[in-house]
Motif scaffolding. Structure first.
Motif, PDB file in Angstrom:
ATOM      1  N   TYR A 110       0.831  -1.201   0.000  1.00 37.75           N
ATOM      2  CA  TYR A 110       0.000   0.000   0.000  1.00 37.75           C
ATOM      3  C   TYR A 110       0.872   1.260   0.000  1.00 37.75           C
ATOM      4  O   TYR A 110       0.619   2.210  -0.745  1.00 37.75           O
ATOM      5  N   LYS A 114       0.983   4.214  -2.841  1.00 38.97           N
ATOM      6  CA  LYS A 114       0.750   5.627  -2.572  1.00 38.97           C
ATOM      7  C   LYS A 114       1.946   6.499  -2.957  1.00 38.97           C
ATOM      8  O   LYS A 114       1.769   7.614  -3.440  1.00 38.97           O
ATOM      9  N   ASN A 117       2.625   5.338  -7.246  1.00 37.15           N
ATOM     10  CA  ASN A 117       1.501   5.070  -8.153  1.00 37.15           C
ATOM     11  C   ASN A 117       1.593   3.699  -8.808  1.00 37.15           C
ATOM     12  O   ASN A 117       1.054   3.488  -9.895  1.00 37.15           O
ATOM     13  N   VAL A 128      -1.483   2.649 -11.346  1.00 37.71           N
ATOM     14  CA  VAL A 128      -2.746   3.365 -11.131  1.00 37.71           C
ATOM     15  C   VAL A 128      -3.337   3.829 -12.455  1.00 37.71           C
ATOM     16  O   VAL A 128      -2.642   4.412 -13.282  1.00 37.71           O
ATOM     17  N   THR A 131      -8.728   7.212  -9.724  1.00 33.61           N
ATOM     18  CA  THR A 131      -9.280   7.159  -8.362  1.00 33.61           C
ATOM     19  C   THR A 131     -10.643   7.842  -8.360  1.00 33.61           C
ATOM     20  O   THR A 131     -10.973   8.588  -7.436  1.00 33.61           O
ATOM     21  N   HIS A 138     -14.169   6.279   1.312  1.00 34.72           N
ATOM     22  CA  HIS A 138     -12.798   6.224   0.799  1.00 34.72           C
ATOM     23  C   HIS A 138     -12.816   6.114  -0.723  1.00 34.72           C
ATOM     24  O   HIS A 138     -13.743   5.548  -1.304  1.00 34.72           O
ATOM     25  N   ASN A 139     -11.764   6.636  -1.354  1.00 37.38           N
ATOM     26  CA  ASN A 139     -11.603   6.414  -2.783  1.00 37.38           C
ATOM     27  C   ASN A 139     -11.258   4.961  -3.045  1.00 37.38           C
ATOM     28  O   ASN A 139     -10.700   4.280  -2.179  1.00 37.38           O
ATOM     29  N   ILE A 141      -8.799   2.946  -5.476  1.00 45.33           N
ATOM     30  CA  ILE A 141      -7.657   3.134  -6.372  1.00 45.33           C
ATOM     31  C   ILE A 141      -7.723   2.030  -7.412  1.00 45.33           C
ATOM     32  O   ILE A 141      -7.600   0.851  -7.087  1.00 45.33           O
ATOM     33  N   ASP A 156      -8.838   2.821  -0.614  1.00 40.50           N
ATOM     34  CA  ASP A 156      -7.764   3.735  -0.198  1.00 40.50           C
ATOM     35  C   ASP A 156      -7.902   4.023   1.296  1.00 40.50           C
ATOM     36  O   ASP A 156      -8.341   5.096   1.711  1.00 40.50           O
ATOM     37  N   ASN A 157      -7.531   3.022   2.078  1.00 38.18           N
ATOM     38  CA  ASN A 157      -7.638   3.100   3.527  1.00 38.18           C
ATOM     39  C   ASN A 157      -6.347   2.521   4.105  1.00 38.18           C
ATOM     40  O   ASN A 157      -6.112   1.317   4.007  1.00 38.18           O
ATOM     41  N   PRO A 161      -6.315  -1.795   3.462  1.00 39.76           N
ATOM     42  CA  PRO A 161      -6.513  -1.592   2.019  1.00 39.76           C
ATOM     43  C   PRO A 161      -7.108  -2.852   1.363  1.00 39.76           C
ATOM     44  O   PRO A 161      -6.406  -3.704   0.833  1.00 39.76           O
TER      45      PRO A 161
END
Length: 184
Positions: A110, A114, A117, A128, A131, A138-139, A141, A156-157, A161
């Motif tokens: 994760y 972030k 990408n 990616v 999003t 949350h988004n 991804i 996106d946590n 995740p």
């Protein structure tokens, strides 16, 4: 009299046992898996007990409730490099090896996602795409494997995740998560 004292003791300590295990996601989730035209809906919860994260699952099959769990130790959650695709079996409580997670990315993957990408899992690089979608506040991804075209949507946590959706998986196992209320 002894029976009543034992029963009273058990009733008193059962809430304490529940305090030792805490759900990491407040609601139950349904993982809807599809493979070769068949669909299975597993109700799941993610729960921490000690230094292990459990994905508890259950499904009604042939008029019987089946259930089990996958345990991911501290090292799995922190550093795993691949997803487990081990099929659930009724009554099985599987402790995954330290290099595997089930239905989530490790914290290291994760973080890589972030910061760069992209990330590598199961010896495959995912990059990616967007999003644009949201769920549970949350988004999601959306990533893709540019070699075989596998697409994954990741919650996106940073705490958990979850691999929310998977499409075009070369193994044929695709899924999507649906949120259901914990207050039935």
């Amino acid at each position: 009299m002894k029976k009543y004292i034992i029963l009273l003791f058990v009733l008193c300590i059962s809430p304490v046992g529940n305090l030792l295990a805490k759900n990491i996601i407040a609601d139950s989730l349904v993982f809807v898996y599809s493979l070769h035209g068949q669909t299975r809906r597993y109700e799941t919860t993610f729960e921490e007990k000690g230094d292990t994260l459990y994905m508890n699952w259950g499904i009604e099959r042939n008029l019987k409730w089946q259930s089990g769990s996958y345990g991911m130790g501290k090292k799995s959650v922190a550093e795993a490099i691949r997803l487990s695709f081990l099929q659930p079996e009724d009554g099985k409580h599987v402790q995954l090896p330290s290099e595997e997670t089930v239905a989530i990315l490790s914290q290291a993957a994760y973080k890589q996602l972030k910061e760069h990408n992209s990330f590598v899992y199961n010896q495959t690089k995912y990059s990616v795409l967007d999003t644009n979608e949201k769920t549970m506040g949350h988004n999601l991804i959306h990533v893709i494997d540019n070699v075989e075209g596998c697409e994954i949507w990741i919650l996106d946590n940073p705490r958990i995740p979850i691999v929310w959706r998977m499409r075009n998986n070369p193994l044929g196992i695709n899924w999507e998560v649906q949120q259901i209320s914990s207050h039935k």
